[in-house]
Motif scaffolding. Structure first.
Motif, PDB file in Angstrom:
ATOM      1  N   GLN A  86     -82.784 -11.288  72.637  1.00  0.00           N
ATOM      2  CA  GLN A  86     -82.614 -10.171  73.560  1.00  0.00           C
ATOM      3  C   GLN A  86     -81.923 -10.638  74.840  1.00  0.00           C
ATOM      4  OE1 GLN A  86     -86.440  -8.344  74.141  1.00  0.00           O
ATOM      5  NE2 GLN A  86     -86.749  -8.005  71.955  1.00  0.00           N
ATOM      6  N   ALA A  87     -80.843  -9.949  75.185  1.00  0.00           N
ATOM      7  CA  ALA A  87     -80.118 -10.274  76.413  1.00  0.00           C
ATOM      8  C   ALA A  87     -80.054  -9.066  77.337  1.00  0.00           C
ATOM      9  CB  ALA A  87     -78.708 -10.751  76.080  1.00  0.00           C
ATOM     10  N   VAL A  88     -80.969  -8.121  77.137  1.00  0.00           N
ATOM     11  CA  VAL A  88     -80.902  -6.905  77.939  1.00  0.00           C
ATOM     12  C   VAL A  88     -81.686  -7.020  79.245  1.00  0.00           C
ATOM     13  CG1 VAL A  88     -80.553  -5.472  75.902  1.00  0.00           C
ATOM     14  CG2 VAL A  88     -82.859  -5.826  76.742  1.00  0.00           C
ATOM     15  N   GLY A 195     -75.939  -3.973  88.377  1.00  0.00           N
ATOM     16  CA  GLY A 195     -77.391  -3.876  88.258  1.00  0.00           C
ATOM     17  C   GLY A 195     -77.945  -4.878  87.259  1.00  0.00           C
ATOM     18  N   TRP A 196     -77.309  -4.977  86.104  1.00  0.00           N
ATOM     19  CA  TRP A 196     -77.732  -5.939  85.071  1.00  0.00           C
ATOM     20  C   TRP A 196     -77.570  -7.356  85.592  1.00  0.00           C
ATOM     21  CZ3 TRP A 196     -74.985  -9.746  82.364  1.00  0.00           C
ATOM     22  CH2 TRP A 196     -75.611 -10.277  81.233  1.00  0.00           C
ATOM     23  N   LEU A 197     -76.447  -7.641  86.225  1.00  0.00           N
ATOM     24  CA  LEU A 197     -76.187  -8.983  86.752  1.00  0.00           C
ATOM     25  C   LEU A 197     -77.192  -9.349  87.831  1.00  0.00           C
ATOM     26  CD1 LEU A 197     -74.405 -11.501  86.906  1.00  0.00           C
ATOM     27  CD2 LEU A 197     -72.889 -10.258  88.464  1.00  0.00           C
ATOM     28  N   TYR A 200     -80.614 -10.479  86.532  1.00  0.00           N
ATOM     29  CA  TYR A 200     -80.633 -11.876  86.076  1.00  0.00           C
ATOM     30  C   TYR A 200     -80.551 -12.841  87.259  1.00  0.00           C
ATOM     31  CZ  TYR A 200     -80.718 -11.261  81.053  1.00  0.00           C
ATOM     32  OH  TYR A 200     -81.119 -10.982  79.775  1.00  0.00           O
ATOM     33  N   LEU A 201     -79.731 -12.528  88.237  1.00  0.00           N
ATOM     34  CA  LEU A 201     -79.605 -13.416  89.396  1.00  0.00           C
ATOM     35  C   LEU A 201     -80.931 -13.527  90.140  1.00  0.00           C
ATOM     36  CD1 LEU A 201     -76.092 -12.384  90.786  1.00  0.00           C
ATOM     37  CD2 LEU A 201     -76.689 -14.460  89.515  1.00  0.00           C
TER      38      LEU A 201
END
Length: 389
Positions: A86-88, A195-197, A200-201
């Motif tokens: 999963q990478a979501v 938003g996704w980035l 993760y950050l």
């Protein structure tokens, strides 16, 4: 409850938000199917062909949705289906496990998951560990025992994933690892999804492409392609292998990927506790009928001997009720909860489960049923030639 920034009203809306939030490659990996995607499409379309036969009076004031699957009591007949890599969202399967625990449903964890079984097992006490036939018998058993030690209550053996090189219809290549070269390659689509980035950050991590649950003690987890290579290099499983692993495990055991009556009967002979009528979300041999089409004849053949579940195409609570009217003990959901997690992390998964719970209750009310256990085929209308056997 009206939709807000942090809440959505339908699974379709969760999918829309996931598509808007995720980099294109990540989103397409969630919706991909084999070759032309015929099976992936039919998994959903088949539910639309099933019609209701509702009642209008003497409807039950309260409806019961609780059930038991493979010895685990659950608040509704819905399980989290195991999905790999999963990478979501950076919290991955741990967030899913927390949401499942909050809604009191069981979770299937993929052996190709991005989070170790120990971390996921710490977040839920209703865990089933999923395994492919990868490696030697000794290695397979060692992985199963690792899962047992982490709290897994049951084992799911999956046999329904195709090895076709064309399997990811509509999906771009998966990078072997996130290095500078691949970061630059995917930067144009990532930069458009801040938003996704940012998620993760803030977590201090990057999308995890290793497969920690295939590693044994002292080993480095392989990456996805290393794990896939080991799988491809393993001799294909036989029915005696299914019986052997079931016997070695000694507890609740599900075989996932059944679409034929004769295979269902062989599963019974192998001693399994449950089967899931499944097409791996359309990632098996394309042109296999949608899973719910194969369900009724399999229930008729073995439903009095083992628990029969199904997965594939479930998008709403009404789909759950339709499957149960056709004889399923419960259903498993995959893409639906992944879209929820992409939309809003752990809360998004819980949001999806809440939507499905409400849909189950509404369908029971319309049908005049006070419990999911009262559902029968008299509650639905099937078109001619709906089932496939």
């Amino acid at each position: 409850m009206a939709s807000t920034r942090d809440w959505f009203e339908t699974v379709e809306e969760a999918q829309h938000r996931a598509k808007k939030r995720l980099p294109r490659s990540v989103y397409l990996a969630l919706v991909a199917g084999t070759e032309k995607g015929l099976t992936a499409q039919d998994n959903v379309a088949a539910f639309d062909e099933i019609l209701w036969r509702p009642h209008v009076a003497d409807l039950p004031a309260k409806r019961e949705t609780t059930t038991t699957v493979m010895g685990q009591e659950m608040s509704m007949p819905v399980l989290i289906s195991p999905t790999g890599v999963q990478a979501v969202h950076p919290d991955g399967e741990v967030a899913v496990a927390r949401a499942a625990a909050a809604e009191d449903v069981a979770m299937g964890l993929s052996s190709f998951a991005s989070k170790p079984v120990e971390e996921v097992g710490a977040a839920t006490d209703k865990l089933f560990f999923q395994m492919y036939w990868v490696g030697s018998r000794e290695t397979i058993l060692a992985r199963a025992e690792r899962a047992r030690a982490a709290g897994a209550k049951g084992l799911i053996m999956t046999l329904d994933w195709s090895f076709a090189s064309r399997r990811d219809w509509g999906s771009p290549p998966i990078p072997e690892k996130i290095d500078v070269k691949n970061a630059l390659k995917f930067a144009p689509e990532v930069i458009t999804k801040p938003g996704w980035l940012a998620t993760y950050l803030r977590s201090g991590s990057i999308p995890e492409l290793s497969v920690p649950n295939l590693a044994l003690e002292g080993q480095q987890p392989p990456n996805f392609f290393g794990a896939y290579g080991e799988w491809m290099g393993t001799a294909l499983p036989r029915w005696e292998d299914v019986a052997w692993l079931r016997e070695q495990w000694g507890g609740p055991f599900m075989l996932k990927g059944i679409t034929r009556v004769d295979d269902a009967r062989r599963a019974v002979d192998a001693g399994v506790t449950a089967i899931s009528v499944s097409t791996h979300g359309g990632n098996n041999l394309d042109s296999t009928p949608g899973a719910v089409r194969s369900l009724p004849p399999i229930v008729d053949a073995v439903g009095d001997q083992i628990e029969v579940l199904m997965d594939g195409g479930v998008r709403r609570g009404g789909d759950v009720v339709k499957a149960m009217a056709l004889g399923a003990k419960a259903v498993m959901i995959g893409r639906a909860y992944l879209w929820g997690m992409a939309a809003n992390g752990e809360r998004g998964v819980q949001n999806v489960l809440s939507i499905i719970r409400q849909g189950i209750d509404e369908a029971l009310l319309g049908l005049g049923r006070s419990s999911v256990h009262e559902l029968t085929r008299d509650d639905v209308i099937l078109p001619p030639h709906f089932t496939r056997d």
